[in-house]
Design a protein around this motif. Structure first.
Motif, PDB file in Angstrom:
ATOM      1  N   VAL A  32      -4.773 -10.845   7.717  1.00  0.00           N
ATOM      2  CA  VAL A  32      -4.566  -9.395   7.744  1.00  0.00           C
ATOM      3  C   VAL A  32      -3.155  -9.067   7.280  1.00  0.00           C
ATOM      4  N   CYS A  33      -2.188  -9.855   7.720  1.00  0.00           N
ATOM      5  CA  CYS A  33      -0.806  -9.638   7.286  1.00  0.00           C
ATOM      6  C   CYS A  33      -0.688  -9.812   5.777  1.00  0.00           C
ATOM      7  N   LEU A  34      -1.258 -10.879   5.255  1.00  0.00           N
ATOM      8  CA  LEU A  34      -1.190 -11.112   3.813  1.00  0.00           C
ATOM      9  C   LEU A  34      -1.867  -9.991   3.030  1.00  0.00           C
ATOM     10  N   ARG A  35      -2.982  -9.496   3.542  1.00  0.00           N
ATOM     11  CA  ARG A  35      -3.704  -8.423   2.861  1.00  0.00           C
ATOM     12  C   ARG A  35      -2.878  -7.137   2.805  1.00  0.00           C
ATOM     13  N   ASN A  36      -2.127  -6.855   3.853  1.00  0.00           N
ATOM     14  CA  ASN A  36      -1.339  -5.627   3.927  1.00  0.00           C
ATOM     15  C   ASN A  36       0.086  -5.787   3.412  1.00  0.00           C
ATOM     16  N   SER A  37       0.493  -7.001   3.148  1.00  0.00           N
ATOM     17  CA  SER A  37       1.887  -7.252   2.788  1.00  0.00           C
ATOM     18  C   SER A  37       2.264  -6.677   1.426  1.00  0.00           C
ATOM     19  N   GLN A  38       1.367  -6.697   0.461  1.00  0.00           N
ATOM     20  CA  GLN A  38       1.720  -6.238  -0.878  1.00  0.00           C
ATOM     21  C   GLN A  38       2.139  -4.770  -0.883  1.00  0.00           C
ATOM     22  N   SER A  39       1.392  -3.920  -0.195  1.00  0.00           N
ATOM     23  CA  SER A  39       1.766  -2.500  -0.165  1.00  0.00           C
ATOM     24  C   SER A  39       3.045  -2.283   0.637  1.00  0.00           C
ATOM     25  N   ALA A  40       3.226  -3.031   1.729  1.00  0.00           N
ATOM     26  CA  ALA A  40       4.455  -2.911   2.520  1.00  0.00           C
ATOM     27  C   ALA A  40       5.666  -3.383   1.729  1.00  0.00           C
ATOM     28  N   LEU A  41       5.510  -4.477   0.988  1.00  0.00           N
ATOM     29  CA  LEU A  41       6.610  -4.979   0.161  1.00  0.00           C
ATOM     30  C   LEU A  41       6.942  -4.013  -0.969  1.00  0.00           C
ATOM     31  N   ALA A  42       5.923  -3.433  -1.587  1.00  0.00           N
ATOM     32  CA  ALA A  42       6.162  -2.469  -2.672  1.00  0.00           C
ATOM     33  C   ALA A  42       6.900  -1.238  -2.152  1.00  0.00           C
ATOM     34  N   LYS A  43       6.517  -0.762  -0.974  1.00  0.00           N
ATOM     35  CA  LYS A  43       7.194   0.394  -0.383  1.00  0.00           C
ATOM     36  C   LYS A  43       8.647   0.049  -0.048  1.00  0.00           C
ATOM     37  N   TRP A  44       8.869  -1.125   0.544  1.00  0.00           N
ATOM     38  CA  TRP A  44      10.230  -1.540   0.897  1.00  0.00           C
ATOM     39  C   TRP A  44      11.080  -1.644  -0.361  1.00  0.00           C
ATOM     40  N   GLN A  45      10.529  -2.261  -1.413  1.00  0.00           N
ATOM     41  CA  GLN A  45      11.280  -2.434  -2.653  1.00  0.00           C
ATOM     42  C   GLN A  45      11.629  -1.086  -3.278  1.00  0.00           C
ATOM     43  N   ALA A  46      10.730  -0.114  -3.232  1.00  0.00           N
ATOM     44  CA  ALA A  46      11.001   1.222  -3.769  1.00  0.00           C
ATOM     45  C   ALA A  46      12.117   1.913  -2.989  1.00  0.00           C
ATOM     46  N   GLU A  47      12.199   1.643  -1.681  1.00  0.00           N
ATOM     47  CA  GLU A  47      13.228   2.254  -0.838  1.00  0.00           C
ATOM     48  C   GLU A  47      14.571   1.520  -0.924  1.00  0.00           C
ATOM     49  N   HIS A  48      14.584   0.318  -1.482  1.00  0.00           N
ATOM     50  CA  HIS A  48      15.793  -0.501  -1.577  1.00  0.00           C
ATOM     51  C   HIS A  48      15.933  -1.059  -2.999  1.00  0.00           C
TER      52      HIS A  48
END
Length: 68
Positions: A32-48
């Motif tokens: 579940v973490c791996l499945r949701n990680s891509q969108s969370a990482l993309a959001k974090w990268q956009a904010e930083h």
């Protein structure tokens, strides 16, 4: 669940640190973490935009994380 990040400055690639993303769900497993990680990482990268994610991994909240 947490996503543990190893991040480096784009302007100074040798200046790195660790950060984390706290996901809203708990202990449903690494899939579940791996499945949701891509969108969370993309959001974090956009904010930083000044940082580059060098490495990342999922971890259970409350566990003692190893070094990335």
């Amino acid at each position: 669940m947490l996503i543990l990040l190893s991040i480096c400055l784009l302007s100074e690639p040798t200046q790195c640190r660790e950060d984390k993303i706290d996901l809203s769900f708990e202990a449903r497993g690494p899939t579940v973490c791996l499945r949701n990680s891509q969108s969370a990482l993309a959001k974090w990268q956009a904010e930083h935009p000044e940082w580059h994610v060098a490495r990342w991994r999922c971890a259970v909240r409350g566990s003692v994380p190893r070094d990335l």
